[in-house]
Design an enzyme around this catalytic site. Structure first.
Site, mmCIF file in Angstrom:
data_model
loop_
_atom_site.group_PDB
_atom_site.id
_atom_site.type_symbol
_atom_site.label_atom_id
_atom_site.label_comp_id
_atom_site.label_asym_id
_atom_site.label_seq_id
_atom_site.Cartn_x
_atom_site.Cartn_y
_atom_site.Cartn_z
ATOM 1 N N CYS A 184 0.836 -1.205 0.000
ATOM 2 C CA CYS A 184 0.000 0.000 0.000
ATOM 3 C C CYS A 184 0.871 1.256 0.000
ATOM 4 C CB CYS A 184 -0.946 -0.001 1.203
ATOM 5 S SG CYS A 184 -0.098 0.007 2.787
ATOM 6 N N GLU A 200 -2.666 0.582 -4.318
ATOM 7 C CA GLU A 200 -2.027 -0.695 -4.013
ATOM 8 C C GLU A 200 -1.133 -0.999 -5.202
ATOM 9 O OE1 GLU A 200 -2.501 -3.008 -1.266
ATOM 10 O OE2 GLU A 200 -3.426 -1.230 -0.378
#
Length: 121
Positions: A71, A106
């Protein structure tokens, strides 16, 4: 509980060749008895990235395939440098914009172990 759920999900999907491990990242590979050349490892570390101890163990284990979900592309890039130096090559990079109109994404990198160079003649 997570390992049990993952195993149940794998069984429900007919995956007989999957094994799941849980533990402290720094100690995980001590209990892995799988052949590295037939093993794929998926990691999804926290935003701060993987620890150097873990990355060193991962490089020493040398799985055939490594999938790194992150992330935070900045810490993923930092960790990728360690993996590239450790004998892996990036074969695919895919960003996912799961949170539109924010700066968060992501990122998934797929690595393969590079074949060692042939001995010099």
């Amino acid at each position: 509980e997570l390992v049990r759920s993952a195993a149940a999900n794998a069984a429900a999907n007919g995956l007989a060749n999957a094994r799941f491990f849980a533990g402290k990242a720094e100690d995980l590979f001590a209990s892995v008895d799988l052949p590295p050349d037939r093993t794929a490892v998926v990691i999804d570390p926290p935003r701060k990235g993987a620890s150097l101890d873990f990355l060193r163990q991962l490089v020493a284990f040398q799985p055939a395939v490594l999938v790194y979900v992150s992330c935070d592309p900045a810490t993923q890039a930092r960790d990728a440098a360690v993996l590239l130096d450790g004998g892996f090559a990036i074969t695919r990079a895919v960003p996912f914009d799961l949170f539109p109109q924010t700066r968060h994404i992501e990122s998934v990198l797929t690595f393969r172990r590079r074949d060692p160079s042939p001995p010099a003649s």
